[in-house]
Design a protein around this motif. Structure first.
Motif, PDB file in Angstrom:
ATOM      1  N   ILE A   3      12.591   2.558   4.645  1.00  0.00           N
ATOM      2  CA  ILE A   3      11.488   3.127   5.420  1.00  0.00           C
ATOM      3  C   ILE A   3      11.727   2.831   6.904  1.00  0.00           C
ATOM      4  CG2 ILE A   3       9.806   2.842   3.550  1.00  0.00           C
ATOM      5  CD1 ILE A   3       8.690   0.405   5.115  1.00  0.00           C
ATOM      6  N   THR A   4      10.971   3.516   7.746  1.00  0.00           N
ATOM      7  CA  THR A   4      10.963   3.164   9.155  1.00  0.00           C
ATOM      8  C   THR A   4       9.684   2.380   9.411  1.00  0.00           C
ATOM      9  OG1 THR A   4      12.119   5.215   9.667  1.00  0.00           O
ATOM     10  CG2 THR A   4      11.088   4.061  11.505  1.00  0.00           C
ATOM     11  N   THR A  16       8.815   1.338  -4.888  1.00  0.00           N
ATOM     12  CA  THR A  16       7.586   1.696  -4.201  1.00  0.00           C
ATOM     13  C   THR A  16       6.762   0.421  -4.020  1.00  0.00           C
ATOM     14  OG1 THR A  16       5.589   3.057  -4.296  1.00  0.00           O
ATOM     15  CG2 THR A  16       6.431   2.250  -6.387  1.00  0.00           C
ATOM     16  N   ILE A  37       0.757   5.877   8.256  1.00  0.00           N
ATOM     17  CA  ILE A  37       1.938   6.278   7.498  1.00  0.00           C
ATOM     18  C   ILE A  37       2.184   7.751   7.771  1.00  0.00           C
ATOM     19  CG2 ILE A  37       2.989   6.527   5.214  1.00  0.00           C
ATOM     20  CD1 ILE A  37       1.243   4.228   4.254  1.00  0.00           C
ATOM     21  N   ASN A  38       3.386   8.056   8.274  1.00  0.00           N
ATOM     22  CA  ASN A  38       3.739   9.431   8.661  1.00  0.00           C
ATOM     23  C   ASN A  38       2.647  10.056   9.531  1.00  0.00           C
ATOM     24  OD1 ASN A  38       6.041   9.121   7.059  1.00  0.00           O
ATOM     25  ND2 ASN A  38       4.962   9.872   5.244  1.00  0.00           N
ATOM     26  N   VAL A  52       3.549   3.149  -0.249  1.00  0.00           N
ATOM     27  CA  VAL A  52       4.592   3.488   0.722  1.00  0.00           C
ATOM     28  C   VAL A  52       5.814   3.938  -0.062  1.00  0.00           C
ATOM     29  CG1 VAL A  52       6.026   2.585   2.592  1.00  0.00           C
ATOM     30  CG2 VAL A  52       3.700   1.703   2.267  1.00  0.00           C
ATOM     31  N   HIS A  53       6.382   5.068   0.353  1.00  0.00           N
ATOM     32  CA  HIS A  53       7.512   5.624  -0.381  1.00  0.00           C
ATOM     33  C   HIS A  53       8.769   5.662   0.481  1.00  0.00           C
ATOM     34  CE1 HIS A  53       4.869   6.831  -3.630  1.00  0.00           C
ATOM     35  NE2 HIS A  53       4.035   7.338  -2.744  1.00  0.00           N
ATOM     36  N   ASP A  54       9.891   5.840  -0.181  1.00  0.00           N
ATOM     37  CA  ASP A  54      11.181   5.961   0.490  1.00  0.00           C
ATOM     38  C   ASP A  54      11.105   7.041   1.565  1.00  0.00           C
ATOM     39  OD1 ASP A  54      14.035   5.250   0.555  1.00  0.00           O
ATOM     40  OD2 ASP A  54      14.304   7.371   0.051  1.00  0.00           O
ATOM     41  N   ASP A  56       9.340   6.960   4.316  1.00  0.00           N
ATOM     42  CA  ASP A  56       8.103   6.968   5.101  1.00  0.00           C
ATOM     43  C   ASP A  56       8.296   6.306   6.478  1.00  0.00           C
ATOM     44  OD1 ASP A  56       6.594   8.325   3.288  1.00  0.00           O
ATOM     45  OD2 ASP A  56       5.531   6.581   2.497  1.00  0.00           O
ATOM     46  N   ASP A  57       7.500   6.822   7.430  1.00  0.00           N
ATOM     47  CA  ASP A  57       7.476   6.255   8.775  1.00  0.00           C
ATOM     48  C   ASP A  57       6.162   5.466   8.898  1.00  0.00           C
ATOM     49  OD1 ASP A  57       7.624   5.641  11.436  1.00  0.00           O
ATOM     50  OD2 ASP A  57       7.478   7.703  12.163  1.00  0.00           O
TER      51      ASP A  57
END
Lengths: 67, 193
Positions: A3-4, A16, A37-38, A52-54, A56-57
């Motif tokens: 993630i970022t 996750t 998130i995003n 939070v998923h792979d 995600d910002d």
């Protein structure tokens, strides 16, 4: 997953995790936080439910006094 | 865009400022100088001597309500700017009712709890509005640590690290830098509309 987090790449050995788990993992124990998130704001009461998923910002902002 | 065009365009917009302390009073002064259309400013506090090291007030205004004194000071700079001042403590409901008509909202509180409250309120109730936050401005020096960080329609001005304390007091130059960076960000948002 990758993630970022606050503009930095963060690799976490999980498929996750929830916002609460991410904050615990990073030991972000600060009381006053803003999480997005995003670009979407995540309310505090949703920290345990929002995943939070792979890819995600994630932005975690620590609020500090001064003005 | 020439200066006349900039001023003409800015006359069409309303900016809300939440707090009239170090960030809010100086940000308001900058926006009044450039001729923003309207400012909506709220604060409940009175001017104390300790405020004069960084806030846009004068010694002969000690004890006065900040919103009343700030109106006087801003009108002396530019009487053409419409000013709507609210002498009240801001909470969730007040932010919604006072700032709903603003094109941009400037967070200019001192306390972290209040910063969180307004960020929560604006991102939840007004997700389409731009919010300009001041965060991290204590002490002196380290000019290059003060930056603008954008996430969606939220803009963070400051170093995001230095919290005010007895050893890290808020002092005019860095508070002014962040307040003016907030005003500069407001202009960037509005002039690119």
């Amino acid at each position: 997953m990758e993630i970022t987090l606050n503009n930095r790449i963060e690799i976490i050995d999980r498929q996750t995790l929830t916002v609460k788990e991410l904050l615990d993992y990073k030991t972000f124990t600060f009381k006053l936080l803003v999480v997005k998130i995003n670009g979407d704001f995540v309310k505090k009461e949703n920290y345990e439910g929002r995943e939070v998923h792979d890819g995600d910002d994630v932005m975690v902002l620590h609020l500090i006094s001064g003005g | 865009m020439d200066y006349i065009a900039i001023k003409t365009k800015l006359q069409n917009y309303t900016v809300g400022i939440a707090g009239a302390g170090g960030l809010g009073s100086n940000c308001a002064a900058a926006l009044v100088r450039v001729g923003i259309g309207k400012l909506i400013i709220a604060d409940f506090d009175v001017i104390e001597e300790s405020n004069l090291n960084r806030q846009f007030y004068f010694r002969d205004q000690l004890g006065e309500k900040k919103v009343l004194a700030l109106r006087q000071n801003l009108e002396r700079i530019n009487p053409d700017v419409e000013l709507e001042m609210h002498d009240c403590k801001l909470g969730h409901e007040e932010i919604i009712s006072i700032y709903h008509s603003c094109d941009v909202i400037v967070e200019a509180f001192d306390k972290a709890e209040m910063k969180q409250m307004i960020i929560d309120t604006v991102l939840t109730e007004f997700p389409e509005k731009s919010l300009v936050v001041g965060l991290g401005l204590a002490g002196f020096g380290q000019s290059n640590s003060i930056r603008l960080h954008q996430n969606g329609k939220m803009y963070i001005c400051g170093d995001r690290q230095t919290e005010t304390s007895t050893t890290w007091p808020p002092i005019a130059p860095r508070v002014g830098m962040v307040a003016h960076m907030q005003a500069n960000t407001v202009l960037e948002i509005l002039l690119n509309k």
